[in-house]
Write an enzyme that holds these catalytic residues in place. Structure first.
Site, PDB file in Angstrom:
ATOM      1  N   ILE A   1      -2.728  -6.926  14.482  1.00 42.07           N
ATOM      2  CA  ILE A   1      -1.600  -6.910  15.454  1.00 42.07           C
ATOM      3  C   ILE A   1      -2.042  -6.173  16.589  1.00 42.07           C
ATOM      4  CG2 ILE A   1       0.708  -6.215  15.809  1.00 42.07           C
ATOM      5  CD1 ILE A   1       0.970  -6.433  12.700  1.00 42.07           C
TER       6      ILE A   1
ATOM      7  N   ASN B   1       0.776  -1.188  -0.142  1.00 45.53           N
ATOM      8  CA  ASN B   1       0.153  -0.163  -0.050  1.00 45.53           C
ATOM      9  C   ASN B   1       0.740   1.268   0.094  1.00 45.53           C
ATOM     10  OD1 ASN B   1       0.563   0.932   2.883  1.00 45.53           O
ATOM     11  ND2 ASN B   1      -0.294  -1.050   3.176  1.00 45.53           N
TER      12      ASN B   1
END
Ligand code: C5P
Length: 404
Positions: free
Chosen positions: A311, A212
């Site tokens: 995460i 990205n």
């Protein structure tokens, strides 16, 4: 580099004899660009390596080299120059000058200035490796530290004399970083900060992958600001083209899974976790071992995706989580999505980028979502914003003693 982060600081930059004098031209430029005023004072030996004319042009102020300079009306340059200073920085600091400082000698303008100072003294040693390792030099450096002098560096590597070892002066940019760090309030002293930054890269085959547009700038700026605030900083970085902030421990990873594993391996030691990385939500189930060939007449490749671990949520759900901070980049309606995301990820603080998407840009505007309120911070360059965010995070820590 942030603009004006040393705004209003007045530094006496003392140069002593050494080939590293050439680095001080660049250092002066960095300091003045950051808003500091720089008063250069050179020893006679320093003027053999670089001219006062160069240093005057770069600092924009007359350079002093002599105790007997007739420009000082009361003939007390050694008193006047240091009285205005927020710090004296000796760079490069020669072997000889370090020895003189230890003994409080005052036989030229710069050494007299140091003895007469009422401000902090920073020294940036630069010398041949044997001179650095000499027991006398090591004794002197230890004594200077004991006297409250800050010793920045030295670096290790190739030296002007052709030898390799410890003793070379920090590069100009690293010296700048160390000086900026010296002045930053130590609001995170004793804290351990773990951050993620940048994008992740999820392979499709050995040469292709999905990533990205995250540049990593915000995460790296936060790592730098946390380090300057006195924290021990561990930065887990996806693939980015950024230099490691000075004093920060960096661990490079590629995929979300690797980032997750790196974070989980270190989080037990962290007091604060800041998830800044733009982590890929999905990865290809089975990346091809070989490069996928473009074959005429054959069907286009298709991929099955699986979800990556979250995460941030995983850290927040630990039995004894660190103070956990998330980021959100939305392309629309941040106000609604920000708080919803904070609650879903169970983090006490979520920082939302106020659109448009800020990937790769140098400045940013954010809104802080937390249980009781939202707070907007004014638009600023990412480094200034990072300092403001670190201050906001520090305010929200339970108390000043280590959390765990
Ligand atoms: O859900 P979204 O990706 O918008 O959430 C952004 C926040 O969650 C960021 O702090 C990002 O670092 C974190 N995140 C994560 N692991 C993921 C996805 C996002 O830590 N797999």
């Amino acid at each position: 580099m942030a603009t004006a982060e040393l705004a209003g600081k007045h530094l006496v930059l003392g140069m002593t004899g050494g080939i590293a004098c050439y680095k001080i031209a660049e250092l002066t430029r960095l300091l003045t660009k950051a808003g500091a005023t720089v008063q250069v004072v050179m020893t006679e030996a320093a003027t053999q390596f670089i001219t006062p004319v160069t240093m005057q042009a770069l600092s924009g102020r007359p350079v002093y080299t002599s105790q007997w300079d007739a420009r000082v009306p009361n003939n007390m340059a050694h008193i006047d120059l240091s009285r205005e200073a927020d710090a004296i920085v000796i760079a490069p600091a020669s072997t000889d000058f370090l020895a003189k400082l230890v003994h409080g000698m005052a036989d030229d303008l710069l050494s007299t200035l140091c003895v007469a100072r009422d401000c902090p003294l920073l020294v940036v040693p630069a010398m041949n490796r044997q001179m650095w390792q000499n027991p006398a030099t090591q004794r002197n450096v230890a004594q200077l530290r004991a006297d409250g002098v800050s010793v920045l560096g030295p670096d290790s590597g190739p030296q002007a004399c052709g030898e390799i070892g410890d003793g070379r002066m920090l590069e100009a940019a690293a010296t700048y970083e160390a000086i900026a760090s010296f002045f930053a309030p130590k609001i995170l002293a004793g804290r351990r900060v773990l951050l993620t930054a940048g994008p992740t890269f999820e392979p499709l085959d050995p040469v292709r992958g999905i990533t990205n547009r995250s540049s990593g700038k915000m995460g790296f700026a936060l790592a730098r600001a946390a380090q300057q605030a006195g924290a021990d900083v561990h930065l887990v970085a996806g693939p980015v083209a950024l230099e490691t902030p000075w004093g920060v421990l960096r661990e490079d990873v590629q995929t979300a899974q690797q980032m997750h594993d790196a974070v989980m391996g270190s989080v037990a030691n962290a007091d604060i976790f800041i998830g800044v990385a733009a982590v890929a939500d999905w990865r290809v189930d089975h990346a091809s071992e070989h490069k996928i060939k473009k074959t005429a007449g054959h069907a286009l490749p298709s991929f099955a995706f699986v979800e990556n671990p979250d995460i941030l949520a995983a850290v927040a759900q630990l039995p004894r989580p660190p103070f956990t901070v998330g980021f959100a980049a939305e392309s629309g309606d941040l106000e609604t999505h920000g708080e919803e995301k904070r609650v879903r990820k169970k983090v006490p603080l979520l920082i939302g980028n106020l659109g448009p998407l800020t990937f790769g840009l140098d400045d940013n505007e954010v809104i802080l979502f937390e249980a009781a309120r939202t707070t907007r911070l004014p638009r600023a360059d990412k480094q200034t914003l990072a300092r403001a965010l670190i201050a906001e995070i520090a305010k929200r820590l339970p108390d000043t003693s280590p959390i765990r």
